[in-house]
Design a protein around this motif. Structure first.
Motif, PDB file in Angstrom:
ATOM      1  N   ASN A 311     -21.543  -3.794 -21.353  1.00 23.92           N
ATOM      2  CA  ASN A 311     -21.366  -2.987 -22.581  1.00 23.92           C
ATOM      3  C   ASN A 311     -20.370  -1.877 -22.301  1.00 23.92           C
ATOM      4  OD1 ASN A 311     -23.222  -3.715 -24.955  1.00 23.92           O
ATOM      5  ND2 ASN A 311     -24.722  -4.010 -23.125  1.00 23.92           N
ATOM      6  N   LYS A 314     -16.999  -3.456 -22.726  1.00 22.82           N
ATOM      7  CA  LYS A 314     -16.722  -3.470 -24.127  1.00 22.82           C
ATOM      8  C   LYS A 314     -16.621  -2.287 -25.078  1.00 22.82           C
ATOM      9  CE  LYS A 314     -17.983  -6.818 -27.786  1.00 22.82           C
ATOM     10  NZ  LYS A 314     -18.971  -7.958 -28.269  1.00 22.82           N
ATOM     11  N   TYR A 315     -17.497  -1.418 -24.809  1.00 24.32           N
ATOM     12  CA  TYR A 315     -17.764  -0.329 -25.691  1.00 24.32           C
ATOM     13  C   TYR A 315     -17.182   1.185 -25.219  1.00 24.32           C
ATOM     14  CZ  TYR A 315     -20.184  -3.600 -28.492  1.00 24.32           C
ATOM     15  OH  TYR A 315     -20.606  -4.738 -29.209  1.00 24.32           O
ATOM     16  N   TYR A 369     -27.479  -2.476 -25.017  1.00 27.90           N
ATOM     17  CA  TYR A 369     -26.332  -2.837 -26.250  1.00 27.90           C
ATOM     18  C   TYR A 369     -26.189  -1.638 -27.146  1.00 27.90           C
ATOM     19  CZ  TYR A 369     -24.652  -4.693 -30.377  1.00 27.90           C
ATOM     20  OH  TYR A 369     -24.310  -5.275 -31.719  1.00 27.90           O
ATOM     21  N   SER A 373     -23.255   0.719 -27.900  1.00 29.57           N
ATOM     22  CA  SER A 373     -22.521   0.347 -28.904  1.00 29.57           C
ATOM     23  C   SER A 373     -22.644   1.295 -30.169  1.00 29.57           C
ATOM     24  CB  SER A 373     -22.713  -1.119 -29.373  1.00 29.57           C
ATOM     25  OG  SER A 373     -24.018  -1.383 -29.820  1.00 29.57           O
ATOM     26  N   THR A 374     -23.870   2.010 -30.313  1.00 31.30           N
ATOM     27  CA  THR A 374     -24.006   2.367 -31.765  1.00 31.30           C
ATOM     28  C   THR A 374     -24.695   3.852 -31.355  1.00 31.30           C
ATOM     29  OG1 THR A 374     -24.739   0.481 -32.652  1.00 31.30           O
ATOM     30  CG2 THR A 374     -25.577   2.754 -33.581  1.00 31.30           C
ATOM     31  N   SER A 377     -21.298   5.238 -28.927  1.00 35.38           N
ATOM     32  CA  SER A 377     -20.000   5.113 -29.423  1.00 35.38           C
ATOM     33  C   SER A 377     -19.833   5.421 -30.665  1.00 35.38           C
ATOM     34  CB  SER A 377     -19.580   3.674 -29.007  1.00 35.38           C
ATOM     35  OG  SER A 377     -18.164   3.481 -29.296  1.00 35.38           O
ATOM     36  N   GLU A 509     -14.200  -2.226 -30.870  1.00 35.91           N
ATOM     37  CA  GLU A 509     -14.511  -1.904 -29.449  1.00 35.91           C
ATOM     38  C   GLU A 509     -13.690  -0.783 -28.959  1.00 35.91           C
ATOM     39  OE1 GLU A 509     -14.007  -5.570 -27.096  1.00 35.91           O
ATOM     40  OE2 GLU A 509     -15.353  -6.471 -28.714  1.00 35.91           O
ATOM     41  N   ASP A 551     -24.335  -9.132 -25.865  1.00 35.93           N
ATOM     42  CA  ASP A 551     -25.399  -8.128 -25.908  1.00 35.93           C
ATOM     43  C   ASP A 551     -26.164  -8.031 -24.492  1.00 35.93           C
ATOM     44  OD1 ASP A 551     -27.060 -10.191 -26.149  1.00 35.93           O
ATOM     45  OD2 ASP A 551     -27.911  -9.613 -28.039  1.00 35.93           O
TER      46      ASP A 551
END
Length: 607
Positions: A311, A314-315, A369, A373-374, A377, A509, A551
C-alpha cells in the motif's frame, strides 16, 4: 453426481455472497469515508482505552483507578512551598477566582495550566490564537500546559501545549503555582542513553511520568542525563527548578525562543514530521520480523509486512508511519477493536462505544489498505478535505494530530513506534529524507502557496491551510534531492496530481516521480538534512501471490479477477499479472484461480 452438483452450487452461492459483500464494502467506502471516526470531538466513550508507553515502545493499559482518580488540586492543597514554611492558612487560588493578574503575580511568573479537571470521557475545547481554529485536548492524556496569561474579563486562559498556543475557558481548567507543594511534577524531556525521552504527566498529583516517549536520538546541544522543559518539543529550556520554567514562560509570552538552549536550531522529531508521502527502505519480510519481536503470537499485526509495503508503493503512504499508527491505536494488534473487527486504526471509534461502533474489516490487511488508500491519501493528505493540516503525524499546531485525536501527543506516540521498528532493524531508515519547515514559529500563522513550477507566476496547486481557510504553522515538507533553485524548494506534493500536474486530485494512485511541487524559501528552516535521492532506494517488493487487487489479502474478489482474465473478459496487467500466477508456472490459467478458490474456502491455504 447430484450430490456433487449440489455441493458445487453451495460453493458457488458462498463465493457469490463473499464477492457481493466485498464489492459492496469497496464501492461504499466513500459513503463512510467522511464519517469514519478518529476525529477529536467533545466527548470520548466511557469505555475509551487509555494506555501508557515506556521508553522501549511497550504499551500497557491504564488501570481503572488511574483513569478515574481526580486530577483537581483542591484549594486546601494549594499552599506554595514558601507559604507552607510560614504556616499560613492563605491559599493560592485558581486563576478563575482572581480579580487581577499583575506581571509580578506569582502565577504569572510560574503558572501551570491543569487540564486534568474532568472525567476521562470529557475533552476540553480550545481556540488556537494564531488562527481561530477549534481544537480538543484531554487531561487524561496530558495534564499540564504552560500558562501564558488571561483575557481582560478573566473568562479565558491562554496556554501552550503540544505546539499550540490557545485559549480555553477558565472554568474548565486550573492555573496553579509551579512550586505548589501539591504539584508533584510536570511533563519534561530528558536524555537517557543517547535518546531524547518525553516524560508525560497525566495527573499533577503523581510523582511519576505515565508515558516515557522515545522521540529519537538526542541532538548535540542536549546533554546526557539532563532534563529540559518544552511545551512545543522544538525549543528546550534547562531544568533549573523554577528559573528555567519561568524563563520559558517569558519567551513564550514575548514571542521569542532566544533564551532556549537551541534558539537557532529547532528540534523536529524525524518520524513525527516526516511526510507520509515517503517510502521506508525496509522490505515486507524485514517488517514482519520486527513486528514479530514486538508482539504476542495472537497479534493482528503479524504477517502484515506485505500490506504495509504494497500500500505504500501503490498509494504513496509510508509503511513505517502507518505501522506506527496501527501499533499505537491497536496496542500492537491486541486491542478489542483489533481482535473483533480487524480494525488496527480505531476508525469510527471516537464518541460512542469504541468496541461496538468501530468499522469492521474482512481482514487486518484490508484495514491497512483502507487507512492508506482512503483515510490518508483521500483525506488527511488531500488539501481540499476538511481534515487536512499537513501530511505528517505532527502535533496540535499542525499535521494529522490536529484533527485525529484529543491526545495532544498522539503524533509523538505514533512516531515512537516507527523509531522502535527502525531500531530493531538497524536504524537504516531514519534521516534519509531532507525535511524543511515553513513558518516554524507557532505564534505566527500565514499560508504558503504550493506551486507547480519554481516561479511566482506558476499555478498554485494548493495552500498550507485547511478548508476553513485557516492557515497553520510549522508546515513540514520533504525537500526532493535537496534541490533549491530560484528561491524555491522542490518538494513532494501532499496530494496526488493529475497527469499534467496542473491540479490536485484525490483519485488514483500516488506517483513519487510525477507528484512534486515547489515552495518558496521565505521563513523556511531545514531541520533534517537527508540523502540526495532516497526515493531511488527502492524497497524490495514482495508480491503476495493471489492478491490481484493489491489490498494485502487473498479473497473472493481476487478469484473473480483471475477468472475474468482467463476467460478473456477483463485482462490483467503489470503487478496484478505477476500476482495472478499463483502456481508459478509462468502463465495464467484455470489452475491459478482454482488455487485461490480453495484458499478462500479454507480447504487448501496458499500461505
Amino acid at each position: 453426481m447430484k450430490t456433487s452438483q449440489f455441493n458445487q452450487k453451495k460453493i458457488f452461492l458462498l463465493i457469490t455472497g463473499i464477492i457481493f459483500s466485498l464489492v459492496l464494502a469497496i464501492y461504499n467506502q466513500d459513503a463512510f469515508a467522511e464519517d469514519d471516526g478518529s476525529v477529536a470531538s467533545e466527548n470520548l466513550s466511557e469505555n475509551a482505552i487509555f494506555t501508557k508507553i515506556d521508553e522501549n515502545g511497550n504499551i500497557v493499559e491504564m488501570s481503572e483507578s488511574e483513569i478515574n482518580e481526580s486530577g483537581i488540586i483542591d484549594e486546601t492543597e494549594q499552599l506554595s512551598a514558601s507559604q507552607s514554611k510560614k504556616k499560613t492558612n492563605q491559599s493560592i487560588s485558581t486563576y478563575s477566582s482572581r480579580s487581577v493578574m499583575p506581571k509580578d503575580d506569582i502565577l504569572y511568573q510560574r503558572g501551570v495550566v491543569n487540564f486534568r479537571t474532568k472525567s476521562s470521557s470529557q475533552n476540553t475545547l480550545y481556540i488556537e490564537e494564531a488562527t481561530g481554529r477549534e481544537g480538543y485536548t484531554n487531561g487524561c492524556y496530558a495534564a499540564d500546559g504552560a500558562y501564558l496569561g488571561h483575557n481582560a474579563s478573566r473568562t479565558k486562559v491562554k496556554f501552550m501545549l503540544s505546539g499550540v498556543i490557545g485559549w480555553v475557558n477558565a472554568s474548565e481548567v486550573q492555573v496553579l503555582d509551579f512550586s505548589n507543594s501539591a504539584v508533584q511534577t510536570l511533563s519534561k524531556y530528558y536524555v537517557s542513553n543517547g535518546r531524547l525521552i518525553h516524560g508525560i504527566v497525566t495527573n499533577l498529583k503523581n510523582k511519576y511520568y505515565s508515558n516515557k516517549i522515545d522521540v529519537g536520538p538526542k541532538p548535540s546541544y542536549l546533554k546526557e542525563g539532563e532534563t529540559y522543559y518544552s511545551y512545543d518539543g522544538h525549543y528546550f529550556y534547562s531544568y533549573n527548578n523554577t528559573k528555567g520554567y519561568t524563563t520559558m514562560l517569558q519567551d513564550y509570552r514575548n514571542d521569542t525562543r532566544k533564551n532556549s538552549v537551541n534558539p537557532q536550531t529547532p528540534y523536529y522529531n524525524y518520524y513525527q514530521f516526516l511526510s507520509h508521502r515517503s517510502k521506508s527502505i525496509y522490505t515486507a519480510k524485514e517488517i514482519d520480523r520486527a513486528i514479530n519481536k514486538k508482539t504476542v503470537s495472537s497479534s493482528k499485526m503479524r504477517n502484515l509486512g506485505h500490506a504495509y509495503v504494497n500500500n505504500q508503493n501503490k498509494y504513496g503512504i509510508n509503511a513505517l508511519l502507518v505501522l506506527g499508527v496501527s501499533a499505537n491505536e491497536s496496542e500492537w494488534g491486541t486491542s478489542s477493536i483489533a481482535k473483533k473487527n480487524n480494525n488496527l486504526f480505531g476508525h469510527a471509534a471516537y464518541d460512542s462505544d469504541p468496541s461496538g461502533s468501530a468499522n469492521k474489516y474482512s481482514t487486518p490487511a484490508f484495514s491497512v489498505y483502507y487507512h492508506a488508500s482512503t483515510f490518508l491519501s483521500k483525506q488527511y493528505c488531500y488539501p481540499k478535505n476538511w481534515k487536512y493540516n499537513g501530511s505528517y503525524l505532527g502535533d496540535k499546531a499542525s499535521g494529522i494530530n490536529v484533527q485525529y485525536a484529543s491526545d495532544p501527543y498522539w503524533g509523538e506516540k505514533a512516531a515512537t513506534f516507527a523509531w522502535a521498528i527502525d531500531k530493531e532493524l538497524g536504524n537504516k531508515d531514519a534521516f534519509r529524507y531532507t525535511i524543511g519547515v515553513k513558518n516554524p514559529y507557532n505564534y505566527k500563522a500565514s499560508k504558503a502557496s504550493i506551486k507547480k513550477d519554481k516561479k511566482d507566476s506558476s499555478t498554485t496547486l494548493y495552500q498550507t491551510m485547511n478548508t476553513a481557510k485557516e492557515p497553520f504553522t510549522n508546515y513540514a515538507f520533504i525537500n526532493i534531492n535537496n534541490e533549491k533553485k530560484n528561491n524555491y524548494y522542490k518538494i513532494q506534493s501532499d496530494s496526488i496530481l493529475n497527469s499534467s500536474r496542473s491540479t490536485i486530485t484525490d483519485k488514483g494512485e500516488y506517483s513519487f516521480s510525477r507528484d512534486y511541487a515547489y515552495i518558496d524559501d521565505e521563513n523556511v528552516v531545514i531541520v533534517s538534512k537527508g540523502k540526495t535521492n532516497p526515493i531511488e532506494e527502492k524497497p524490495e517488493v514482495k508480491y503476495l501471490k493471489g492478491d490481484i487487487d493489491g489490498d494485502g489479502a487473498v479473497e473472493a474478489n481476487d478469484y473473480m479477477l483471475i477468472k475474468l482474465h482467463v476467460l478473456g473478459r477483463k485482462k490483467l496487467s503489470g503487478d496484478a499479472l505477476k500476482r495472478a500466477d499463483v502456481d508459478g508456472d509462468g502463465s495464467i490459467e484455470a489452475n491459478d484461480y482454482m488455487l485461490v478458490k480453495l484458499h478462500v474456502l479454507g480447504r487448501k491455504k496458499l500461505f
